[in-house]
Design an enzyme around this catalytic site. Structure first.
Site, PDB file in Angstrom:
ATOM      1  N   GLU A   1      -5.011   2.411  -3.656  1.00 20.79           N
ATOM      2  CA  GLU A   1      -3.556   2.504  -3.811  1.00 20.79           C
ATOM      3  C   GLU A   1      -2.893   1.281  -3.205  1.00 20.79           C
ATOM      4  OE1 GLU A   1      -4.833   3.043  -0.512  1.00 20.79           O
ATOM      5  OE2 GLU A   1      -2.980   4.117  -0.019  1.00 20.79           O
TER       6      GLU A   1
ATOM      7  N   ASP B   1       0.866  -1.184   0.000  1.00 16.23           N
ATOM      8  CA  ASP B   1       0.000   0.000   0.000  1.00 16.23           C
ATOM      9  C   ASP B   1       0.902   1.235   0.000  1.00 16.23           C
ATOM     10  OD1 ASP B   1      -3.016   0.910   1.284  1.00 16.23           O
ATOM     11  OD2 ASP B   1      -1.335   2.250   1.634  1.00 16.23           O
ATOM     12  N   ILE B   2       0.583   2.169  -0.871  1.00 16.27           N
ATOM     13  CA  ILE B   2       1.417   3.374  -0.959  1.00 16.27           C
ATOM     14  C   ILE B   2       1.225   4.225   0.304  1.00 16.27           C
ATOM     15  CG2 ILE B   2       1.857   5.472  -2.298  1.00 16.27           C
ATOM     16  CD1 ILE B   2       1.120   3.877  -4.765  1.00 16.27           C
TER      17      ILE B   2
HETATM   18  P1  GH3 Z   1      -1.344   5.185   4.660  1.00 10.74           P
HETATM   19  O1  GH3 Z   1       0.126   5.505   4.611  1.00 10.74           O
HETATM   20  O2  GH3 Z   1      -1.781   4.845   6.047  1.00 10.74           O
HETATM   21  O3  GH3 Z   1      -1.700   4.125   3.680  1.00 10.74           O
HETATM   22  O4  GH3 Z   1      -2.100   6.514   4.284  1.00 10.74           O
HETATM   23  P2  GH3 Z   1      -2.868   6.852   2.948  1.00 10.74           P
HETATM   24  O5  GH3 Z   1      -3.073   8.324   2.891  1.00 10.74           O
HETATM   25  O6  GH3 Z   1      -2.158   6.233   1.795  1.00 10.74           O
HETATM   26  O7  GH3 Z   1      -4.216   6.025   3.145  1.00 10.74           O
HETATM   27  P3  GH3 Z   1      -5.737   6.466   3.078  1.00 10.74           P
HETATM   28  O8  GH3 Z   1      -6.478   5.164   3.076  1.00 10.74           O
HETATM   29  O9  GH3 Z   1      -6.049   7.449   4.163  1.00 10.74           O
HETATM   30  O10 GH3 Z   1      -5.903   7.203   1.717  1.00 10.74           O
HETATM   31  C1  GH3 Z   1      -5.820   6.551   0.501  1.00 10.74           C
HETATM   32  C2  GH3 Z   1      -5.964   7.567  -0.568  1.00 10.74           C
HETATM   33  O11 GH3 Z   1      -5.781   6.973  -1.867  1.00 10.74           O
HETATM   34  C3  GH3 Z   1      -7.307   8.207  -0.573  1.00 10.74           C
HETATM   35  C4  GH3 Z   1      -7.789   8.110  -1.972  1.00 10.74           C
HETATM   36  O12 GH3 Z   1      -8.280   9.334  -2.417  1.00 10.74           O
HETATM   37  C5  GH3 Z   1      -6.559   7.721  -2.758  1.00 10.74           C
HETATM   38  N1  GH3 Z   1      -6.885   6.915  -3.935  1.00 10.74           N
HETATM   39  C6  GH3 Z   1      -7.485   5.712  -3.971  1.00 10.74           C
HETATM   40  N2  GH3 Z   1      -7.648   5.316  -5.259  1.00 10.74           N
HETATM   41  C7  GH3 Z   1      -7.145   6.292  -6.055  1.00 10.74           C
HETATM   42  C8  GH3 Z   1      -7.041   6.482  -7.464  1.00 10.74           C
HETATM   43  O13 GH3 Z   1      -7.453   5.647  -8.272  1.00 10.74           O
HETATM   44  N3  GH3 Z   1      -6.447   7.622  -7.898  1.00 10.74           N
HETATM   45  C9  GH3 Z   1      -5.985   8.566  -7.037  1.00 10.74           C
HETATM   46  N4  GH3 Z   1      -5.416   9.651  -7.547  1.00 10.74           N
HETATM   47  N5  GH3 Z   1      -6.104   8.429  -5.713  1.00 10.74           N
HETATM   48  C10 GH3 Z   1      -6.654   7.320  -5.209  1.00 10.74           C
HETATM   49 MG    MG Z   2      -1.942   4.180   1.629  1.00  7.34          MG
END
Ligand code: GH3
Ligand code: MG
Length: 470
Positions: A214, A170-171
């Site tokens: 992500e 996970d990013i």
């Molecule tokens: P953590 O280090 O704990 O993983 O923090 P995080 O911010 O990566 O995790 P969180 O689950 O709070 O947020 C994930 C974010 O990923 C929120 C969402 O908007 C973004 N995201 C998810 N799918 C996509 C996508 O397809 N494109 C983009 N640009 N963003 C995405």
């Molecule tokens: Mg993340």
């Protein structure tokens, strides 16, 4: 145009006529019997088959039925060429899996038009199949493909006593990335990461898939724990090389990821000892273990790999000891990392329950203390974040159950509760997940209410145990 057409006809003269009529498509391959046809197909799967219905021996109808059972020919059109123009014959032909009929003697225009139509339809079908299997944004396999492969590979690993490993990553701080650089840049970042890291899972049976948002997953058949850890470390290093700027990360100045790894290995496979019911249990547990390891990698400061053995909570840890955390170079010092306690080693540690370890109803002290290596503060932080994350379960369980991401959230809750030793919560989440899988919404709703109640109890008990909780 060069199209790979296989013409099956026992009459060489009729075959020569058809071959001449199809010269615009290149030279068809030719088979005069069922055995020759099989030989040609084994050599190379054709794009389209023209089959004489009046073949001797097994006959065209039987041969068509046999060909249709061959998975490789699933989307290959089979067109019957026949002198019999009888409705009954056509119906039987279609029932055997033929795609179309052309009357003998064949007219050049009609033959070419039919072949063209079926080639076009076949390409569209393949395109749709590919689209259904891949993720639209990144072009890697999607979750559905991953899940189908996971089940098949788990069953195969159990049958053949092979090892099977899984990396879930996970990013880090990706929400902050979107906030800082915008959503389109976030999308481009996901594409870049997927392109670079998927190229590293090189074996034909490896599956690199987007698990959601992500989060990505790498399924590695016939790969040991060491192999999977080596690959995961190499992936972290590749992200370091890629150096996609991420000034809001808090972990490093470039994009990083946290990775959880687990392996189904010989020692952990016995279903009786493990308490499992076969491949689907093992498959679910693989994801659960990798998810727990990922959770620990996040908790221990991100940008690292944590390994969790497949069955360690039911069996003693394997030789080689507890979960392993691997940190990456070029990261900010632990003191810079807001909210994360990097003082703790992620993974299991052997120790007895310290007197200071909190006693909380519904928490298996020994398990939580061992998993968090006695780091009481980290335990408090993680439990607090778990309760916060699922606060909506306490407030409106019935509305929550209708949310599209409920299965995923329950699955995550189950993993996190297990890691923290919140076994009552883990058990409730497990039962809720299973009710959701059976589409028993009524039971799932009732169980979710209990989940909410258990979360409330934890919130209450923890507030009196840890300072600063409200
Ligand atoms: P953590 O280090 O704990 O993983 O923090 P995080 O911010 O990566 O995790 P969180 O689950 O709070 O947020 C994930 C974010 O990923 C929120 C969402 O908007 C973004 N995201 C998810 N799918 C996509 C996508 O397809 N494109 C983009 N640009 N963003 C995405
Ligand atoms: Mg993340």
């Amino acid at each position: 145009m060069n199209v790979d057409i296989l013409l099956i006809d026992d009459d060489p003269i009729a075959a020569r006529v058809i071959i001449g009529q199809l010269e615009d498509f290149g030279r068809p391959r030719f088979a005069a019997s069922a055995a020759e046809a099989q030989f040609q197909i084994d050599l190379r799967v054709p794009e389209l088959i023209l089959l004489d219905m009046d073949m001797p021996g097994t006959g065209g109808l039987d041969l068509c039925r046999t060909l249709r059972q061959d998975m490789r020919l699933e989307t290959v059109p089979i067109i019957f060429v026949t002198a019999m123009s009888d409705e009954d014959v056509e119906v039987r032909g279609l029932e055997c899996g033929a795609s179309d009929f052309i009357a003998k003697p064949t007219s050049t225009g009609l033959l070419r038009a039919r072949v063209n139509t079926h080639l076009r339809l076949q390409r569209m079908t393949r395109q749709l199949q590919d689209q259904a299997m891949t993720d639209g944004l990144t072009g890697v396999a999607n979750r559905r493909t991953f899940e189908a492969t996971l089940h098949a590979e788990t069953a195969r690993a159990l049958r053949n006593a092979d090892t099977l490993s899984l990396i879930l990553f996970d990013i880090d701080h990706f929400k902050a990335y979107n906030d800082q650089y915008g959503h389109p840049a976030g999308d481009e970042c996901l594409r870049q990461v997927a392109r670079a890291l998927s190229a590293m899972a090189r074996r034909p049976s490896d599956v690199f898939a987007r698990y959601g948002g992500e989060e990505f997953v790498v399924l590695l058949p016939q790969t040991s724990r060491n192999g999977a850890m080596t690959l995961a470390r190499a992936m972290l290093a590749r992200l370091h090389e890629l150096a996609i700027p991420h000034s809001a990360s808090g972990v490093a100045d470039h994009v990083t990821a946290s990775m959880g790894v687990t392996s189904l290995e010989d020692d952990w496979r016995d279903p009786v000892q493990r308490g499992g019911n076969g491949p689907s249990d093992h498959a679910a547990r693989l994801v659960e273990r990798a998810d727990q390891a990922l959770y620990q990698a996040k908790a221990a400061g991100r940008a690292q790999v944590v390994f969790q053995p497949f069955g360690h909570s039911l069996l003693p840890p394997p030789p080689g000891g507890p979960g392993v955390a691997v940190n990456m170079p070029g990261l900010r010092s632990p003191a810079d990392v807001a909210g994360a306690d990097t003082g703790a080693e992620a993974g299991d540690c052997d120790s007895t329950v310290a007197e200071t370890w909190p006693r909380i109803e519904g928490i298996d002290r020994e398990q939580s203390e061992r998993r968090l290596c006695g780091n009481r503060e980290l335990f408090g932080t993680l439990l607090h974040s778990l309760v916060q994350q699922y606060a909506d379960f306490e407030e409106a369980p019935i509305q929550v159950i209708a949310a599209p991401d409920i299965a995923r959230r329950i699955h995550k809750l189950k993993g996190s509760a297990g890691t923290l030793g919140a076994m009552r919560l883990h058990d409730l989440a497990l039962r809720t997940e299973s009710a959701l899988q059976r589409h028993d919404d009524q039971l799932a709703g009732a169980l979710l209410s209990e989940v909410g109640a258990q979360l409330s109890r934890l919130r209450h008990d923890c507030a009196s145990t840890f300072e600063g909780w409200q």
